[in-house]
Write an enzyme that holds these catalytic residues in place. Structure first.
Site, PDB file in Angstrom:
ATOM      1  N   ALA A   1       0.878   3.345   4.821  1.00  0.00           N
ATOM      2  CA  ALA A   1       1.904   3.186   5.645  1.00  0.00           C
ATOM      3  C   ALA A   1       2.125   2.146   7.147  1.00  0.00           C
ATOM      4  CB  ALA A   1       0.612   4.919   6.325  1.00  0.00           C
TER       5      ALA A   1
ATOM      6  N   GLY B   1       0.893  -1.188  -0.266  1.00  0.00           N
ATOM      7  CA  GLY B   1      -0.283   0.025   0.055  1.00  0.00           C
ATOM      8  C   GLY B   1       0.900   1.282   0.189  1.00  0.00           C
ATOM      9  N   HIS B   2      -0.071   2.327  -0.464  1.00  0.00           N
ATOM     10  CA  HIS B   2       0.905   3.695  -0.361  1.00  0.00           C
ATOM     11  C   HIS B   2       1.333   4.339   0.857  1.00  0.00           C
ATOM     12  CE1 HIS B   2      -2.377   5.622   2.585  1.00  0.00           C
ATOM     13  NE2 HIS B   2      -3.161   4.817   2.083  1.00  0.00           N
ATOM     14  N   ASP B   3       3.057   4.655   0.813  1.00  0.00           N
ATOM     15  CA  ASP B   3       3.481   5.433   1.698  1.00  0.00           C
ATOM     16  C   ASP B   3       4.423   4.281   3.163  1.00  0.00           C
ATOM     17  OD1 ASP B   3       3.114   8.139   1.850  1.00  0.00           O
ATOM     18  OD2 ASP B   3       1.239   7.914   1.276  1.00  0.00           O
ATOM     19  N   THR B   4       4.202   3.134   2.343  1.00  0.00           N
ATOM     20  CA  THR B   4       4.479   2.094   3.087  1.00  0.00           C
ATOM     21  C   THR B   4       6.178   1.922   3.549  1.00  0.00           C
ATOM     22  OG1 THR B   4       2.485   0.815   3.333  1.00  0.00           O
ATOM     23  CG2 THR B   4       4.685  -0.208   3.550  1.00  0.00           C
TER      24      THR B   4
END
Lengths: 311, 311, 311
Positions: free
Chosen positions: A237, A217-220
């Site tokens: 995240a 997922g995003h920003d991970t």
């Protein structure tokens, strides 16, 4: 996301048709969500409940739907729809644009790197040396890939974050302004999906190996030398430290930390932070030893029921 | 993997810069990992703990990091890094090469077979008669597909095994020298991933049907007329006999056998061999009847606690 | 599926080489499976156990493997293999055909819609205005997509239903004659698979957002403003009402209904209808509150065993 250069409050306000409140020369160097802002950043707030938090955050400029006096050293931009204004600024800096070519002219590709047929490479992508990107992979715009990286077919790097705000007329999309950064010596299997960050970057550390059909997922942020087996799903995240092993079909919820060297057994569901150096199992995941004991205990219930009948 | 023809110990040693020990004319007909070698094969060993096992295995030639006397009828190749030497030999026989064409010139495609646009077909692929390969599928090099096979879009056949050796400086990749062999009348859904074998072949038997988003690991052998629902994940080196049904999201660990006609219910996790002809459920999977009883027992714990309080 | 116009019993019988029984002018307006037929439809039956059900269904024409007298106002077509005859009719109306172009000439694409490179768009596809279809997506024939829709890379829309009939010589495929219909303002993540209907349509309602690697089975109908996280798998013929949230890796079995506003927590397995407005967890899924209690109860078994020992 960080801007290419510094802009003034006046410039930013003009992009979004907002009303600047405060010193017009206050600089804007980036834009971020409220929980990750740094000095120089723009952020937004649209609910009175969070006004105080936004005004006291590290952000230098706050887009807000009420006319207030800015705190010392900060500026406001009054806008009746701060969420939409935020999206407009992110879009202003995005390199996504309709393309006619599979490989964008603005992409830079290192020496010795092989790009197989059918692969799409978007605007402003940087790929290092001696990589292999197999056929029919998709690398969206603004992605950075290190040296000696192997990406298998069908994998999609840099699709938008799954990030929506519920409003009266349905879900509104938060535009993804972040990138994906992939370290050296990473291997990513076939048909994986690595989303770009919403406001920061999704990062995969040096030497990490991903099997097939994995979702990140995003920003991970994933550390070095991790090993994820097929069909693992990691939400947005998440922070995964070095040397973590996730076996097949493990799921990890958003905003968690998994400590260095942790091992999570197949099909487990991680719903809390996990301390490093231990082995976990179950959905929700616990220490594997403990979970295994529970599985045995359950088989003893008939014996308990039998004994209670006797009495 | 088997070689195209027989080579001598002297030839093999020269490819890897190793020192041959024994009869230089000893023939090499293939290369394999230690647990699957046959007479005529080369194998490797790099840890003293496994020297004896390697020397006593069916392999005819052993790449080893110590100078020993070869057993009767066998040869050694001394090399200070047998793992890397092994990889070098596998690479020597791989048909992977950078390509400019979506469909390789060395691929052979049977009469009546339809290849839809955007599909990649690598070197030395053989596809039978009356197949449909839908748009944007990817068939890597050295894959064999039977007659009347349907492969849906986005599916990737023949990506590398997820197989690494941990060494001091991180994970080192075992080069995949095996193929994928798909029988007649097989249907494979969209966005599946079927990895190639490391040293043997990944095989899908005649008449087997796979739904979408399914992962099949390296060297796994699947029988005839099996049915796997969407998002099933099967690890490497699994043996699944004929007529097995795996429902959605089932996960199967590596090196297992699932017997003929077994049925595994949705989301189950298979961690042990399963006998054929029975129905299984749970993670870890048990006989479904037993698991269903356990689920009921758990709901009776409050009643037990209540009764114990009374006493 | 509905036909483009009305046909007569005589015409239909001639397509399949069957023997019409009854009024030759009886009209056929579509074809469907027995559990979803409407007046005007053709259906088929090949097992005496279901003869009565077929003859009493809403279907106007029944393909059957026994010569009987048709009920009032209905017609039969005698055929020794009704299943194959049914498939032949569905195929007669399918727009699938081998293609040389990534974008079919018969596709219509609305104003402002961006189609990125490498994307395949089949025969008779209709895409609305202001959509973005990202690189290397695949849209099979006969798909309808609304306005303001975003489809990410690698996603496959309209692959065949996973629907087979077991016969003596293996599994026979039911040809998919249905479509996929996607509403306005839908976003579909990367590497998803949305199968077409077998005889009806697979439908995704306005404003619904899907994350990556999601499977939606044939004939499933999803309401408005639903939110599905990554790796969710929904089987065929499921009805999901508006505002439903499915978190990551949830699996839903076929032929179920999930009520309006239900929330299903990550990794749950839905095996029964779920009432709307509630939160569910577990595999099989129960109300989350109840399931959470069970998880705590299990941890108290050692204490129970201890106490029983004392007595």
């Amino acid at each position: 996301m960080k801007f290419d250069k510094e802009y003034t409050l006046k410039e930013v306000a003009s992009w979004i048709g907002g009303e600047p409140i405060g010193d017009l020369s206050i600089p804007a160097r980036g834009i971020n969500e409220i929980h990750v802002v740094e000095p120089g950043d723009i952020t937004f707030v649209d609910h009175p409940k969070y006004y105080k938090k936004a005004l006291n955050s590290a952000a230098t400029t706050i887009i807000i739907n009420k006319k207030l006096t800015p705190p010392e050293g900060k500026a406001l931009i009054y806008h009746k729809d701060p969420f939409t204004a935020y999206n407009k600024i992110v879009k202003h800096f995005s390199n996504f644009s309709p393309s006619n070519d599979l490989i964008s002219d603005s992409a830079t590709i290192g020496e010795g790197t092989i790009i197989q047929p059918g692969t799409f490479i978007g605007e402003n992508v940087k790929i290092g040396k001696n990589c292999i990107i197999h056929a029919n992979a998709t690398i969206y715009h603004d992605i950075i890939i290190g040296d000696n990286v192997i990406i298998h077919s069908g994998t999609v790097i840099g699709a938008d974050a799954f990030y929506f705000q519920k409003r009266q007329d349905g879900y509104h999309k938060m535009i993804s302004g972040g990138r994906v950064i992939i370290g050296d010596n990473v291997e990513i299997g076939a048909n994986c999906t690595i989303d770009r960050g919403v406001s920061a970057d999704t990062i995969i550390g040096d030497g990490t190996k991903l099997d097939n059909l994995i979702q990140i997922g995003h920003d991970t942020v994933i550390g070095k030398n991790c090993l994820f087996a097929a069909q693992v799903g990691v939400a947005g995240a998440v922070r995964i430290e070095d040397d973590v092993i996730l076996w097949g079909q493990v799921g990890v919820q958003k905003d968690l930390t998994i400590g260095k060297g942790a091992v999570v057994l197949g099909q487990s569901g991680v719903g809390n932070d996990l301390e490093g150096g231990k082995t976990y199992f179950g959905s929700p995941a616990k220490e594997a030893r403990e979970k295994m004991k529970e599985l045995v205990y359950v088989t003893r219930i008939p014996e308990i029921l039998e004994k209670m009948k006797e009495k």
